[in-house]
Design an enzyme around this catalytic site. Structure first.
Site, PDB file in Angstrom:
ATOM      1  N   HIS A  40      79.015 -40.208 -74.007  1.00 49.68           N
ATOM      2  CA  HIS A  40      79.972 -40.011 -75.152  1.00 49.68           C
ATOM      3  C   HIS A  40      80.808 -41.286 -75.455  1.00 49.68           C
ATOM      4  O   HIS A  40      81.263 -42.218 -74.718  1.00 49.68           O
ATOM      5  CB  HIS A  40      81.072 -39.033 -74.637  1.00 49.68           C
ATOM      6  CG  HIS A  40      81.798 -38.302 -75.836  1.00 49.68           C
ATOM      7  ND1 HIS A  40      81.480 -37.081 -76.648  1.00 49.68           N
ATOM      8  CD2 HIS A  40      83.299 -38.473 -76.190  1.00 49.68           C
ATOM      9  CE1 HIS A  40      82.198 -37.064 -77.473  1.00 49.68           C
ATOM     10  NE2 HIS A  40      83.395 -37.678 -77.302  1.00 49.68           N
ATOM     11  N   SER A  65      83.167 -37.764 -82.352  1.00 47.62           N
ATOM     12  CA  SER A  65      83.577 -36.945 -81.453  1.00 47.62           C
ATOM     13  C   SER A  65      84.517 -35.906 -82.315  1.00 47.62           C
ATOM     14  O   SER A  65      84.311 -35.166 -83.117  1.00 47.62           O
ATOM     15  CB  SER A  65      84.711 -37.841 -80.527  1.00 47.62           C
ATOM     16  OG  SER A  65      84.827 -36.874 -79.349  1.00 47.62           O
ATOM     17  N   ASP A 108      75.927 -36.410 -72.460  1.00 51.57           N
ATOM     18  CA  ASP A 108      76.976 -35.998 -73.189  1.00 51.57           C
ATOM     19  C   ASP A 108      77.300 -34.575 -73.145  1.00 51.57           C
ATOM     20  O   ASP A 108      76.403 -33.671 -73.359  1.00 51.57           O
ATOM     21  CB  ASP A 108      76.992 -36.483 -74.612  1.00 51.57           C
ATOM     22  CG  ASP A 108      78.251 -35.923 -75.136  1.00 51.57           C
ATOM     23  OD1 ASP A 108      79.417 -35.555 -74.731  1.00 51.57           O
ATOM     24  OD2 ASP A 108      78.460 -36.529 -76.560  1.00 51.57           O
TER      25      ASP A 108
END
Length: 331
Positions: free
Chosen positions: A299, A173, A269
């Protein structure tokens, strides 16, 4: 390289159950969405929930905690994980690991089990850093801390038994954003070791969140559009920062010569499309880049080993890719 490639088109049942539990908690008032919390409360919530998602990884034979200096005189916490003492059988390759959390949350503790698994699986050391978080430290502090950590590996690594010719970058991320940007910086800055590989898990890469996947999955799939906006409001100094490649690597004018990449993406995502777009940009620039899309995942799935076996599969895939890159670099 093995791993899932075909999209199933449906959420994994265990992921769907997790999302249902989260939604029920919000609806009942038992759980408060991150954008409604203070940054400190959000950090505490993120760290408290992390052990519920991952499976505990036993301490490795070699682990060390220390402080790492930065360019402005501050120090940041760091941890070095290795499957053996670096000095016993020759230098170890090393992965600089950068945690997720939207530049606002996340810590050494939230990712400790992941970094242990990658160290053990790759056969190399992992250096994890607690880069400074927003809003106390806004852009580009997190990026500069990552650069300083890579420079530290170049300076201090040999004395610790680390092979500075076999350095990789890994992040999930926001950590993937930092790793991608750091790969660009390392290509251009003489004082930084040249990474042999970058492993990016669902990284944020775009200046603007206007993709089809963001519109489709920006609500109800764990990473909410409102949360992304809240993260960026804490991190960025102003709108102009959005177009800085250190925040949005897709904005970099040239990607030729950066380290080869593995980009791990979950199907459901919001960041799916920008991950694919970045891989395409790398390939167009002549950089070896492989995309692995995990069907049914969302995610942050990389740290969900207690929820789905696909998380462990993805961790193992990243570990194998790192080991392969290290092996090629030593050949």
């Amino acid at each position: 390289m093995s791993g899932p490639t075909d999209l199933a088109g449906e959420l994994h049942p265990d992921i769907e159950a997790l999302l249902g539990m989260i939604a029920a908690g919000v609806e009942s008032g038992a759980r408060t969405p991150l954008p409604q919390l203070t940054p400190q409360a959000a950090r505490e919530d993120f760290d408290a929930s992390s052990p519920l998602l991952d499976l505990e990884a036993d301490p490795l034979p070699f682990e060390r905690a220390f402080d790492l200096p930065t360019r402005d005189g501050a120090v940041i916490a760091a941890r070095l994980y290795a499957p053996r003492a670096p000095s016993t059988e020759g230098p170890l390759p090393v992965t600089l690991a950068l945690h997720s959390g939207g530049f606002v949350v996340g810590s050494l503790d939230s990712h400790e089990w992941l970094w242990r698994n990658l160290a053990e699986g790759s056969g190399g050391a992992v250096l994890a850093i607690a880069y400074r978080l927003a809003p106390e430290h806004r852009f580009p502090t997190a990026f500069e801390d990552a650069c300083d950590a890579l420079a530290w590996i170049g300076r201090e690594g040999p004395a610790l038994g680390l092979d500075t010719g076999r350095v990789a970058l890994c992040g999930d991320s926001a950590g993937g954003t930092l790793a991608a940007a750091l790969a660009i910086a390392a290509r251009d800055e003489a004082g930084l070791p040249k990474p042999v590989f970058q492993a990016l898990a669902y990284p944020g890469l775009s200046s603007r969140q206007d993709t089809e996947s963001f519109r489709r999955y920006g609500r109800g799939y764990l990473l909410e559009a409102e949360t992304v906006a809240w993260f960026f409001a804490q991190y960025l100094r102003g709108e102009a920062d959005r177009d800085d490649w250190r925040f949005a690597p897709l904005a970099a004018p040239d990607l030729a010569g950066v380290a080869p990449a593995l980009i791990v993406l979950p199907e459901f995502d919001p960041l799916l499309d920008e991950g694919r777009a970045y891989a395409a940009r790398l390939q167009e620039a002549g950089v070896a880049a492989e995309v692995r899309v995990y069907p049914g995942m969302v995610h942050e799935f990389l740290r969900m080993c207690s929820i789905t076996e696909d998380a462990l599969t993805a961790q193992q895939e990243i570990s194998r890719a790192l080991a392969q890159a290290f092996g090629k670099a030593s050949a």
